[in-house]
Design a protein around this motif. Sequence first.
Motif, short mmCIF file in Angstrom:
data_model
loop_
_atom_site.label_atom_id
_atom_site.label_comp_id
_atom_site.label_asym_id
_atom_site.label_seq_id
_atom_site.Cartn_x
_atom_site.Cartn_y
_atom_site.Cartn_z
N ARG A 261 -90.73 27.92 1.26
CA ARG A 261 -90.05 26.71 1.75
C ARG A 261 -90.70 25.46 1.17
NH1 ARG A 261 -90.32 22.79 5.45
NH2 ARG A 261 -92.36 23.43 6.19
N LEU B 207 -96.33 40.74 9.65
CA LEU B 207 -95.54 39.59 10.09
C LEU B 207 -96.22 38.28 9.71
CD1 LEU B 207 -92.97 38.84 11.62
CD2 LEU B 207 -94.30 38.85 13.72
N ALA B 208 -97.54 38.22 9.85
CA ALA B 208 -98.27 37.00 9.47
C ALA B 208 -98.15 36.76 7.96
CB ALA B 208 -99.73 37.13 9.87
N ASN C 79 -92.95 33.05 3.56
CA ASN C 79 -91.75 32.24 3.79
C ASN C 79 -92.07 30.76 3.83
OD1 ASN C 79 -90.10 34.49 3.90
ND2 ASN C 79 -90.14 34.63 6.13
N GLU C 80 -93.17 30.40 4.46
CA GLU C 80 -93.58 28.99 4.52
C GLU C 80 -93.93 28.47 3.13
OE1 GLU C 80 -94.44 25.23 5.95
OE2 GLU C 80 -93.31 26.87 6.86
N THR D 140 -95.69 37.83 6.00
CA THR D 140 -94.31 37.46 5.73
C THR D 140 -94.05 36.00 6.10
OG1 THR D 140 -93.58 39.73 6.11
CG2 THR D 140 -91.90 38.01 6.27
N ASN D 141 -94.56 35.59 7.25
CA ASN D 141 -94.38 34.19 7.67
C ASN D 141 -95.06 33.23 6.70
OD1 ASN D 141 -92.84 34.89 9.88
ND2 ASN D 141 -94.55 34.85 11.30
#
Length: 129
Positions: free
Chosen positions: A69, A58-59, A65-66, A61-62
């Motif tokens: 962005r 999850l870390a 994603n950041e 993936t986050n």
Amino acid sequence: MKLPGWAGSLLGLGSSLLGGWVGYALAFGAGVAVTWQVAALEADSARAERLAAYSNGLAITNAANEAQRRVELADRDRALQAAEAAADAERARRDDLEATLEELRHAPAEDDRPLSPTAQRFFDGLRGQ
């Protein structure tokens, strides 16, 4: 049923001292309790490993994603700057053309050199005559 490890050991020791069928039953019970305890500890360990792997995933993936962005924002900013630069260049070109046209419209007639009839009509049209 979860027994602490020392409780299972104590139960097994006590059952060996009793002897007979009661001792065997208590030893069996102690073995079952220790087996359950070991299985519960293994399940907890596996659950903790899965949770750690999920948290790491999850870390990651986050973070991805950041990063995406930020790349999209940077791309958008570069595209906006390029569009603004193109618009500024177009305005400057248009302003230069208008200034040239105004200069031609207000040029005195004596500055004209003999031109072909087509060129003369073109310049007369620019002067608004």
